[in-house]
Design a protein around this motif. Structure first.
Motif, PDB file in Angstrom:
ATOM      1  N   THR A 206       8.601   1.630   5.738  1.00  0.00           N
ATOM      2  CA  THR A 206       7.284   2.375   6.482  1.00  0.00           C
ATOM      3  C   THR A 206       6.545   1.172   7.324  1.00  0.00           C
ATOM      4  OG1 THR A 206       6.134   1.311   4.688  1.00  0.00           O
ATOM      5  CG2 THR A 206       6.734   3.327   4.156  1.00  0.00           C
ATOM      6  N   GLY A 207       7.123   0.030   7.437  1.00  0.00           N
ATOM      7  CA  GLY A 207       6.426  -0.920   8.303  1.00  0.00           C
ATOM      8  C   GLY A 207       5.089  -1.406   7.639  1.00  0.00           C
ATOM      9  N   ARG A 208       4.935  -1.301   6.391  1.00  0.00           N
ATOM     10  CA  ARG A 208       3.672  -1.846   5.992  1.00  0.00           C
ATOM     11  C   ARG A 208       4.024  -3.257   5.372  1.00  0.00           C
ATOM     12  NH1 ARG A 208       1.192   3.696   2.641  1.00  0.00           N
ATOM     13  NH2 ARG A 208       1.623   5.016   4.675  1.00  0.00           N
ATOM     14  N   PRO A 209       2.887  -4.079   5.410  1.00  0.00           N
ATOM     15  CA  PRO A 209       3.016  -5.568   4.968  1.00  0.00           C
ATOM     16  C   PRO A 209       3.074  -5.935   3.259  1.00  0.00           C
ATOM     17  CG  PRO A 209       0.688  -5.293   5.511  1.00  0.00           C
ATOM     18  CD  PRO A 209       1.593  -3.667   5.914  1.00  0.00           C
ATOM     19  N   VAL A 210       3.813  -6.675   2.869  1.00  0.00           N
ATOM     20  CA  VAL A 210       4.131  -6.982   1.360  1.00  0.00           C
ATOM     21  C   VAL A 210       2.935  -8.105   1.003  1.00  0.00           C
ATOM     22  CG1 VAL A 210       5.541  -7.709  -0.303  1.00  0.00           C
ATOM     23  CG2 VAL A 210       6.414  -6.396   1.494  1.00  0.00           C
ATOM     24  N   LYS A 211       2.190  -7.507  -0.066  1.00  0.00           N
ATOM     25  CA  LYS A 211       1.366  -8.541  -0.596  1.00  0.00           C
ATOM     26  C   LYS A 211       2.025  -9.348  -1.770  1.00  0.00           C
ATOM     27  CE  LYS A 211      -1.241  -4.658  -1.061  1.00  0.00           C
ATOM     28  NZ  LYS A 211      -2.328  -3.940  -1.619  1.00  0.00           N
ATOM     29  N   LEU A 212       1.675 -10.658  -1.782  1.00  0.00           N
ATOM     30  CA  LEU A 212       2.352 -11.562  -2.790  1.00  0.00           C
ATOM     31  C   LEU A 212       1.523 -11.472  -3.915  1.00  0.00           C
ATOM     32  CD1 LEU A 212       4.455 -14.074  -0.640  1.00  0.00           C
ATOM     33  CD2 LEU A 212       5.335 -12.036  -1.788  1.00  0.00           C
ATOM     34  N   PRO A 213       1.964 -11.745  -5.124  1.00  0.00           N
ATOM     35  CA  PRO A 213       1.037 -11.935  -6.375  1.00  0.00           C
ATOM     36  C   PRO A 213       0.383 -13.369  -6.104  1.00  0.00           C
ATOM     37  CG  PRO A 213       3.259 -11.540  -6.930  1.00  0.00           C
ATOM     38  CD  PRO A 213       3.310 -11.658  -5.700  1.00  0.00           C
ATOM     39  N   GLU A 214      -0.772 -13.407  -6.648  1.00  0.00           N
ATOM     40  CA  GLU A 214      -1.619 -14.579  -7.029  1.00  0.00           C
ATOM     41  C   GLU A 214      -0.883 -15.592  -8.120  1.00  0.00           C
ATOM     42  OE1 GLU A 214      -4.100 -17.034  -6.318  1.00  0.00           O
ATOM     43  OE2 GLU A 214      -4.475 -15.262  -5.385  1.00  0.00           O
TER      44      GLU A 214
ATOM     45  N   SER B 242       0.815  -1.271   0.122  1.00  0.00           N
ATOM     46  CA  SER B 242       0.094   0.004   0.002  1.00  0.00           C
ATOM     47  C   SER B 242       0.879   1.157  -0.025  1.00  0.00           C
ATOM     48  CB  SER B 242      -0.941   0.097   1.273  1.00  0.00           C
ATOM     49  OG  SER B 242      -1.473   1.181   1.362  1.00  0.00           O
ATOM     50  N   LEU B 243       0.591   2.121  -0.802  1.00  0.00           N
ATOM     51  CA  LEU B 243       1.331   3.379  -0.768  1.00  0.00           C
ATOM     52  C   LEU B 243       0.408   4.464  -0.454  1.00  0.00           C
ATOM     53  CD1 LEU B 243       2.984   3.059  -4.553  1.00  0.00           C
ATOM     54  CD2 LEU B 243       3.753   2.548  -2.355  1.00  0.00           C
ATOM     55  N   GLU B 244      -0.552   4.298   0.247  1.00  0.00           N
ATOM     56  CA  GLU B 244      -1.610   5.193   0.645  1.00  0.00           C
ATOM     57  C   GLU B 244      -0.912   6.134   1.539  1.00  0.00           C
ATOM     58  OE1 GLU B 244      -5.381   2.952   1.486  1.00  0.00           O
ATOM     59  OE2 GLU B 244      -5.603   4.930   2.432  1.00  0.00           O
ATOM     60  N   GLY B 245      -1.228   7.523   1.083  1.00  0.00           N
ATOM     61  CA  GLY B 245      -0.877   8.499   1.828  1.00  0.00           C
ATOM     62  C   GLY B 245       0.642   9.257   1.538  1.00  0.00           C
ATOM     63  N   LEU B 246       1.223   8.227   0.644  1.00  0.00           N
ATOM     64  CA  LEU B 246       2.745   8.663   0.287  1.00  0.00           C
ATOM     65  C   LEU B 246       2.756   9.129  -1.059  1.00  0.00           C
ATOM     66  CD1 LEU B 246       4.587   5.387   1.317  1.00  0.00           C
ATOM     67  CD2 LEU B 246       4.729   7.817   2.558  1.00  0.00           C
ATOM     68  N   THR B 247       3.287  10.448  -1.139  1.00  0.00           N
ATOM     69  CA  THR B 247       3.485  10.814  -2.488  1.00  0.00           C
ATOM     70  C   THR B 247       4.675  10.220  -3.189  1.00  0.00           C
ATOM     71  OG1 THR B 247       4.883  12.885  -1.989  1.00  0.00           O
ATOM     72  CG2 THR B 247       2.557  13.335  -1.740  1.00  0.00           C
ATOM     73  N   PRO B 248       4.729  10.260  -4.554  1.00  0.00           N
ATOM     74  CA  PRO B 248       5.909   9.792  -5.314  1.00  0.00           C
ATOM     75  C   PRO B 248       7.357  10.211  -4.644  1.00  0.00           C
ATOM     76  CG  PRO B 248       4.220  10.220  -6.695  1.00  0.00           C
ATOM     77  CD  PRO B 248       3.493  10.768  -5.712  1.00  0.00           C
TER      78      PRO B 248
END
Lengths: 344, 811
Positions: free
Chosen positions: B189-197, B13-19
């Motif tokens: 950022t401490g955010r989790p990584v989502k693996l692809p299907e 998730s990149l929510e709330g982060l600008t590039p």
């Protein structure tokens, strides 16, 4: 006799009134006061006087001499002043013409910068170590944790002479030699300036031959914070008290952790300009904590001692410091370039 | 590596982060972001349109008038100059009011009298990198697949994101993939990584019935795996997939090849697809190339292979260059219906050697060279197989064909908290350390004052405690580490004696009007040989791969380069030069180096033109031999060596035989030559096109040892000196130094000094004669000399000159 003296005085003063120049004044002095002059002539008759008369006549004679001398002196002073006046006028020169300057030369700007860096570190207790410019593959790469098939060891990038011997690509091999020379003793504080060579096409910012200064500290309890403290002190002496540094994580095979160091832009002071590409920072050196394998190669036990190392390009600092537009000027030897570094 | 933010958001998730914020975080974490670019480059108001009609422009041959439906009710009339525009196409249409890259605004316009309500755009006009498109689309407008009319082109082409350009250091090859970058952002950022299907829903038939794989070269390939997909339909990939590949700079080809590239970008694991029906016998072998074996690679080049190169082969022949590029003989094309998909771990150095030697670098070789994560071989294979099955309507057969030559376990490293804090000079608590490892996705166990950390195989760069300390440092933040002074034993800083000598020379000579130069250490072979006496017969050392013949050998003396510098200056009208250089020359007696050459520090000097330029109050003085010699005398005086140096006429090659002296320094084994001072040989001067040039070169090593920097004070003389002069005529060839020496010898201890103050030749003296005048000073330290004492000593001096040199006293 008194009368004769009085008459002499009157005559002399009369004649001195009409004196025409310094030469005539001299002649009159001799005429009246000289060894064979008129006054002496009169005084020769003193012998015929009685003992009572003598003091009174002597007094008159002294007065007459004094009076004549005073006038002569006065006249002489006037002539001297006039003469000096004349001399000064005749000796007047055009003070706006250029002076004859002492010849001036200059130490090469790269050596000027290197010496400045050396002096800062000598003040911090460092010695200066030197090593060969032609190096073995072992010292230049292997001992520095760049194993045989490391991409940086490509024939394309380094000037090899044989498979095992090359022009050093960095001054880091001197660090290994300096460590070995300590035979395991610490603390060691050295800087290693010198020429290095990389196979690179020359252009305004690249030269196949350039200069580096590296620093190395090895001792018990050397910390990364000490590295930061040392570099801060260095940049403040080099670029001024207002200079600040910023460390960014990076990678070098011979240090771990490694960092790139930026210093606040010397041109704009950090507000952003063309020189720093609007970032306010200039990248000037690389550094890190000495990799345990490198300490081992230098004859140290990485469990016992730690160390830090840093390195910078002298050309880069000179380019920034003097605002030079082309790195090739350093090696061309053009007098119009060299003579710009004559100042202290 | 280029990363687009919308694709990246699939994995974290990149929510709330600008590039820009992402870029700053990554840079401060050690992965430098070179650039952040908006993919739309300012494009707005461009929509999908449909060309309903195309008619010729009445007044312009090359223009067409198109009727275009942009889903807005009324059709637009647009004049278009592209050769490839045609009725029935879906195209990007910049409507009136649209913006194109660079701020170009589209207005209603008349083109040769016909109204145009917008513009049909090419890829380049939209700011796309059209090099990845087929040629006909580069030259004309961009033709789109069938799409909903009026949809903004920014949505259609996935341009609503930003591209981050990563500048990766060689150790961080783990970030050569979207997943790798996601893990890095997770750590920051401490955010989790989502693996692809990657679930594979396959057919019932067994892979083993169709395919077998075997590794023969077991040291060069740790793991080889393959899946079989049957019944595929090769076609162009869907637009979203093409968009993503193009954003990464990869050319879309077809749905099979595109998937292999897509998954490579996702996992960092290169994959390859073979046309299964062109793999003989359904058997794949990983082996080294055979002597003389050849393979035509996918780029159409016939490659001659060598036995150290690893190939993928079927029962008969090589079908691919392992880890570098596939073979043309097994290429997937429009007729392919069955596919073998490969995922493997090849040895990095084997791939690097092959790729270097063939001059063939690919996205695959780039990754294999840096060692791929062994734990991703199978997940990447499955992910690609499931995507191919989905996009190509194929069926994946049951099971994986694989051979495993080597397995990998995660590295476990123990590091103490004391070590971490002591190393960094920052107090890192146990909790803090554990939290950082947690964010990195490293499992850690807390022991007594230490941590046992399990490093996943994706981070192959971490192998010892300091590597973990670096991870802590970069995530703790280098900025948060304080600046401290070094504590402990202090050391005195100083220059060594040679360093002090070199600095003194630089200072004195620059103060005296000389300019220092630094020359290149490399020179041309013929220049290196100009002064064999200075080169001391050293064999030239040649670079194995010089940049040019001009810079191909190491210098054996400094003078050739200094002359080159003089010529350079002459060409720029700098005629009056006083230059010096302090540098290294390289000497060896070996034809081929087996040990390091001798590196000698040398000093060299060059004077030419005026030594003092003309001014309003004086004439110019031309530099001469004695100016050059005077520089050396100044140096020797500074080093306390005036009494130990002598000069002797000499004729080394390259210098004027009548105007050159060998410089000799007294040593344990008598006076030894340490260099020369003289005028450049007239022939050489002519060849180089220079004015009269005076040069010197000295060995500094000898001076370092001999230099006497001690200043010993002597009481000022208390008794007067007696000055006497002698003027004699002698044969022209008698050296003045010999006369002075004879005087010194004969006059004895009373003589304080002797100095040549005049030399004169002239007709009056007769041919071959010269007059030399010497000034002598006599003195006794403890008493005033008598006239008789002086006269006796002086008579002895005169007699010595008369006897030894047939000198005639001049009255």
């Amino acid at each position: 006799m008194k009368e004769r003296l009085e008459a002499l005085q009157a005559e002399a003063l009369q004649e001195l009134q009409g004196v025409a120049g310094p030469q005539e004044l001299g002649e009159l002095r001799i005429k009246y006061l000289g060894k064979k002059g008129a006054l002496t002539e009169i005084l020769r008759g003193m012998g015929a006087l009685s003992a009572e008369e003598r003091p009174a006549v002597g007094e008159v004679a002294n007065r007459v001499r004094g009076a004549i001398e005073a006038v002569i002196e006065e006249k002489a002073a006037v002539y001297r002043r006039a003469e000096t006046e004349l001399r000064l006028r005749s000796e007047t020169i055009d003070v706006t013409l250029p002076g004859s300057a002492l010849p001036t030369g200059a130490v090469h700007p790269l050596n000027k910068v290197a010496q400045e860096i050396e002096d800062i570190f000598i003040g911090l207790g460092y010695t200066i170590a030197e090593g060969p410019e032609v190096e073995t593959d072992y010292y230049n790469f292997e001992a520095l944790n760049l194993p045989k098939d490391h991409p940086a060891r490509d024939m394309q990038d380094s000037f090899y002479i044989t498979d095992e011997i090359l022009m050093r690509t960095q001054t880091s091999p001197v660090q290994i030699r300096a460590m070995k020379a300590m035979n395991g003793k610490s603390p060691l504080k050295v800087i290693c300036p010198g020429k290095v060579y990389r196979r690179d096409d020359d252009d305004a910012t690249h030269s196949f031959q350039f200069n580096q200064v590296e620093g190395l500290v090895v001792g018990k309890g050397i910390r990364m914070s000490d590295l930061k403290g040392t570099l801060l002190q260095f940049v403040q002496e080099m670029f001024g008290k207002q200079a600040r540094i910023r460390l960014r994580p990076s990678f070098f095979p011979f240090t771990e952790p490694s960092a790139e160091v930026d210093v606040t832009c010397s041109q704009c002071g950090g507000s952003g300009c063309r020189m720093c590409k609007q970032t306010g920072w200039l990248e000037i050196l690389g550094c890190g904590m000495v990799h345990p394998k490198v300490l081992e190669a230098g004859g140290y036990d990485p469990e016992e001692v730690t160390g830090f190392a840093f390195g910078m390009g002298i050309e880069r600092i000179a380019l920034l410091k003097y605002g030079i537009d082309d790195i090739r000027h350093f090696y061309a030897g053009d007098l119009r370039f060299l003579s710009q570094f004559e100042r202290m | 590596m280029k990363i687009s933010t919308n694709w990246l958001a699939d994995y974290i998730s990149l929510e709330g982060l600008t590039p820009q914020e992402i870029a700053e975080k990554m840079t401060s974490g050690g992965i430098e972001i070179d650039a952040v670019e908006a993919m739309d480059k300012g494009v707005s108001g461009v929509v999908v349109g449909y060309v309903k009609e195309k008619t010729k422009h009445p007044d312009a041959d090359k223009l067409n008038v198109c009727k275009v439906d942009v889903g807005a009710g009324e059709d637009l009339q647009i004049v278009c100059g592209a050769a490839n525009v045609d009725a029935g196409q879906h195209v990007p249409v910049a409507t009136v009011g649209a913006k194109l890259p660079g701020g170009l605004a589209i207005k209603r316009a008349k083109l040769r009298g016909v109204e145009s309500q917008g513009m049909i755009c090419s890829a380049r006009e939209l700011g796309l990198n059209d090099k990845l498109l087929p040629k006909e689309l580069q030259e004309g407008i961009l033709v789109l697949p069938k799409l909903e009319l009026g949809r903004p082109i920014v949505d259609v082409l996935d341009l609503g994101a930003h591209v981050l350009e990563l500048d990766l250091t060689p150790n961080r090859s783990d970030a050569l993939s979207y997943l790798g970058v996601a893990y890095e952002i997770g750590a920051l950022t401490g955010r989790p990584v989502k693996l692809p299907e990657s679930a594979v829903f396959g057919a019932a038939d067994k892979t083993a019935d169709r395919l077998s794989v075997r590794i023969d070269a077991r040291e060069a390939c740790a793991h080889y795996s393959a899946r079989y997909i049957r019944g595929v339909q090769v076609a162009p990939s869907p637009l979203w997939l093409q968009n993503r590949l193009m954003a990464a700079g990869i050319r879309p080809i077809n749905n099979i090849v595109d998937v292999t590239n897509y998954v490579m970008l996702e996992y960092g694991q290169p994959l390859h697809a073979f046309d299964a029906d062109r793999v003989a016998g359904g058997s794949i072998v990983v082996r080294f190339a055979r002597e003389g074996e050849e393979l035509e690679t996918l780029d159409g080049q016939l490659r001659k292979l060598q036995p150290h190169m690893l190939v993928i082969a079927d029962g008969e022949r090589a079908i691919g260059l392992a880890g570098v590029m596939g073979g043309a003989n097994s290429e997937v094309d429009g007729d392919t219906t069955n596919v073998i998909l490969e995922s493997a771990k090849f040895d990095g150095s084997v791939v690097r050697r092959t790729s270097r030697q063939l001059g063939l670098r690919s996205e695959a070789s780039l990754r294999f060279e840096k060692e791929v994560d062994p734990a991703r071989v199978i997940p990447a294979l499955d992910r690609a197989a499931s995507l191919i099955a989905k996009l190509g309507s194929g069926l994946v057969t049951d099971g994986i064909a694989e051979d495993v030559a080597r397995t990998y376990e995660p590295v476990v490293i123990e590091v103490s908290l004391e070590r971490i804090s002591g190393y960094l000079g920052a107090d890192i608590s146990k909790l803090e350390a554990q939290a950082i490892f947690g964010r990195l996705g490293f499992d850690s166990e807390v022991g007594d004052g230490s941590l046992r950390v399990q490093v996943p195989t994706r981070r192959g760069d971490i192998s010892r405690d300091v590597d973990l300390i670096e991870e802590i440092a970069r995530l703790y933040g280098y900025d948060n580490i304080k600046a401290t002074p070094i504590v402990g034993e202090t050391t005195p800083g100083s220059l060594t004696a040679p360093q002090a000598v070199r600095r003194e020379l630089r200072r004195r000579l620059s103060d005296a009007g000389l300019h220092e130069v630094i020359s290149y250490s490399f020179t041309a072979p013929e220049r290196a040989g100009l002064f064999p006496d200075l080169a001391q017969d050293a064999k030239p050392i040649r670079l194995a791969m010089p940049m040019s013949e001009e810079r191909s050998v190491l210098r054996t003396s400094l003078l050739p380069q200094l002359l080159e510098t003089a010529a350079y200056n002459r060409n720029r009208k700098n005629h009056d030069l006083a230059l010096f250089e302090i540098g290294t020359v390289f000497h060896t007696d070996e034809e081929t180096l087996t040990r390091l050459p001798q590196e000698k520090h040398r000093f060299a000097l060059l004077l030419t033109g005026a030594s003092r330029s003309a001014a309003w109050n004086r004439k110019a003085e031309k530099a001469d031999f004695y100016d050059a010699k005077g520089v050396l005398e100044t140096i020797f005086a500074a080093l306390g060596l005036s009494g130990s140096v002598s000069y002797e006429a000499a004729a080394p090659s390259g210098l004027h035989p009548g105007r050159t002296a060998a410089v000799k320094l007294d040593g344990e084994r008598g006076a030894e030559t340490i260099g020369y001072v003289g005028q450049l040989h007239p022939e050489l001067q002519l060849e180089l096109g220079l004015d009269d040039v005076f040069v010197a070169e000295l060995e500094l090593g000898a001076l370092y040892d001999a230099a006497d920097r001690s200043i010993v004070y002597r009481t000022l003389p208390r008794y007067p000196a007696a000055d006497r002069d002698i003027a004699v005529t002698v044969d022209e060839t008698v050296p003045a130094a010999a006369l002075a020496a004879a005087v010194r010898e004969a006059a004895g201890e009373l003589l304080e000094s002797v100095r040549v103050f005049d030399v004169y030749t002239g007709e009056k003296l007769g041919a071959g004669r010269k007059s030399v005048a010497l000034a002598l000073v006599y003195r006794h330290a403890e008493r005033t000399l008598t006239d008789e004492e002086v006269a006796a000593a002086h008579a002895a001096a005169v007699a010595a000159l008369e006897q030894s040199f047939s000198a005639e006293l001049r009255k």
